[in-house]
Write a protein that holds these residues in place. Sequence first.
Motif, PDB file in Angstrom:
ATOM      1  N   UNK A  30      47.376  41.882  20.927  1.00 32.30           N
ATOM      2  CA  UNK A  30      47.840  41.907  19.534  1.00 32.30           C
ATOM      3  C   UNK A  30      47.160  40.808  18.720  1.00 32.30           C
ATOM      4  N   UNK A  38      44.351  39.424  19.332  1.00 31.09           N
ATOM      5  CA  UNK A  38      42.929  39.761  19.181  1.00 31.09           C
ATOM      6  C   UNK A  38      42.726  40.756  18.033  1.00 31.09           C
ATOM      7  N   UNK A  39      43.588  41.766  17.983  1.00 30.12           N
ATOM      8  CA  UNK A  39      43.465  42.763  16.905  1.00 30.12           C
ATOM      9  C   UNK A  39      43.684  42.106  15.549  1.00 30.12           C
ATOM     10  N   UNK A  40      44.685  41.231  15.485  1.00 28.68           N
ATOM     11  CA  UNK A  40      44.938  40.558  14.201  1.00 28.68           C
ATOM     12  C   UNK A  40      43.752  39.700  13.805  1.00 28.68           C
ATOM     13  N   UNK A  41      43.161  39.036  14.808  1.00 25.04           N
ATOM     14  CA  UNK A  41      41.989  38.193  14.518  1.00 25.04           C
ATOM     15  C   UNK A  41      40.841  39.049  14.000  1.00 25.04           C
ATOM     16  N   UNK A  42      40.539  40.105  14.753  1.00 25.91           N
ATOM     17  CA  UNK A  42      39.382  40.929  14.400  1.00 25.91           C
ATOM     18  C   UNK A  42      39.539  41.575  13.038  1.00 25.91           C
ATOM     19  N   UNK A  43      40.753  41.987  12.737  1.00 25.30           N
ATOM     20  CA  UNK A  43      40.938  42.677  11.469  1.00 25.30           C
ATOM     21  C   UNK A  43      41.452  41.755  10.385  1.00 25.30           C
ATOM     22  N   UNK A  63      39.833  39.118   9.589  1.00 28.80           N
ATOM     23  CA  UNK A  63      38.601  38.774   8.872  1.00 28.80           C
ATOM     24  C   UNK A  63      38.415  39.742   7.724  1.00 28.80           C
ATOM     25  N   UNK A  83      28.838  41.001  16.030  1.00 26.20           N
ATOM     26  CA  UNK A  83      29.716  40.822  14.873  1.00 26.20           C
ATOM     27  C   UNK A  83      29.424  39.537  14.129  1.00 26.20           C
ATOM     28  N   UNK A 141      33.479  34.575  13.788  1.00 27.11           N
ATOM     29  CA  UNK A 141      34.942  34.594  13.735  1.00 27.11           C
ATOM     30  C   UNK A 141      35.408  33.578  12.710  1.00 27.11           C
ATOM     31  N   UNK A 182      37.947  39.406  22.746  1.00 22.13           N
ATOM     32  CA  UNK A 182      38.020  40.182  21.502  1.00 22.13           C
ATOM     33  C   UNK A 182      37.056  41.366  21.549  1.00 22.13           C
ATOM     34  N   UNK A 198      50.255  46.671  14.377  1.00 17.43           N
ATOM     35  CA  UNK A 198      49.962  45.320  14.890  1.00 17.43           C
ATOM     36  C   UNK A 198      49.458  44.378  13.805  1.00 17.43           C
ATOM     37  N   UNK A 199      48.537  44.859  13.003  1.00 20.46           N
ATOM     38  CA  UNK A 199      47.910  43.976  12.013  1.00 20.46           C
ATOM     39  C   UNK A 199      48.800  43.822  10.787  1.00 20.46           C
TER      40      UNK A 199
END
Lengths: 333, 190
Positions: free
Chosen positions: A56, A58-63, A65, B98, B101, B121, B143-144
Amino acid sequence: MTGMTDPSGIQPPSDGDLASAYADGSLAGPARAAFEARLAAEPALREQVELEERISDSLRRSFAVSQAAVATSVLNGAADDLAAVREQAELQERIDSTLRGVFTVPDQPAAAAARVPGAGGGSTGAARPFLTRPFFARNARWVAMAASLLMGVMVVAAVYIASRTGPEECPDEPFLELSTAYVTALEPGFSPQHGWNSPADFVEAIRVQFGVNLRMAQPPAWLQMLGWSTAGTAGDGALKPPGTDKPAGSHGRSAEHAAGSAQGILSPDTMTLYAKSGAEPVIVLIDRLSADRDMPLARGSQLVKHRIELGGLVLYEVGVSEKAVLLDRFGLR
Amino acid sequence: MEQPSGAPLSRDEFVVRFQASRRTLWCIAAAVLGGRSQADDVLQEAAVIALAKLDQFNPATSFTAWMGQIVRFVALNESRRRKRHGTLDLEAANPTAREPKPSAPGLSGRGELLAGQQLFDDRVMAALNTLSDTARACLLLRTVLDLPYNEIAAALDIPEGTAMSHVHRARLAIRERLVTDENGGKGGQA
């Protein structure tokens, strides 16, 4: 309990199911309490939950951005963006309307009259616009886009020509925005005019420049402090557009304007602190609060800006970190 | 075909509703595209299309669902266009390509060491892209954005139970894939 079937024939949830539901927040009440009791006693189960939480995060980090990019480049400018969208749609409508008017072929003499509300004319229907249905109805959007593109090219050309003209035609707005400042700071080798000695030296330079007494905590070892540049003393550390010898923003303008818009991003007095967080450059722009203005990042930029105000000064940190790495080290003395 | 009822949405109202739904729509676009690349462009194009079809929107229905359909349509077209032209989403094809970060390298926002975070990631992104568009969208919205399931269902025009099922199965699939990768085996299934 994994894979067991109760007497009713309903298969109870596996540990994986429970871990997923727990991480999702959908495990509630006694089931949650029971699961948490198991977590305390079963390391293997705890590992599953921890993995869920890492996924979770990781997904928050990736998205996140992208969220930030949207927030800065689109959301904050949503009104402008959508105004542009609306203008584009309105332009399309106008083009459609014009095309229909220009290419309308009356299929009988009374057709024109038939299009006028209330007019008789005896037509069996409104005049059919020439080519509208087979071609332009399908391609009007592309025509509109082509027209928009042409207009865009003309605007860019006009801006370019304006930038090549004399100082009397220079706009008052500073040329640089934060992303450009960041990128151009990297171009000459990310080398400031003054090397870094200590936080005390730097806050003394701020005091000399702005008359404000700040304090600065010692940066941690992972922050490599390189030094700072001050405006009005253009040297190696001056911000220059990539591939040119001119300070950024000059583009053939007057020296005064160049000085004011290059190193002096906010004003001719702007100070720029250079550092590296690991391999990533970080800059901090410092100026009087009275010189502050809206400092945008470029559209779609992945950079992040942070801003604080201290004792009548404004400090902008620009880098790739979501959390400021330098600004929280400053305070008022 | 559902007929619009009530007064049509004005353009100003569209702007307000679009802004309110923007994060959800962005997530849907990113989910269909399999990454954040070009999600903004898709949203922009979807907005243009929606404005041109504004008279077809029934204000009594969910704006997010209507707009979400357009965003999915545009994103799918973009996705197909990439495949047709052989263009790759670098992020999806090679996660290590990518952009940086948004945290200090090797450090969390709290300054903690995060050894292998980038690799983790990348694996999560790779696993995410083995899922279906809808499953990705459900998972990202949950999740996001922390959206409740009824809003996810409304945004994607699917039953709430289906949204829950997608999220649950997506979580299991990603976890399974990561564990398989960790053990040096082949990836799991979507």
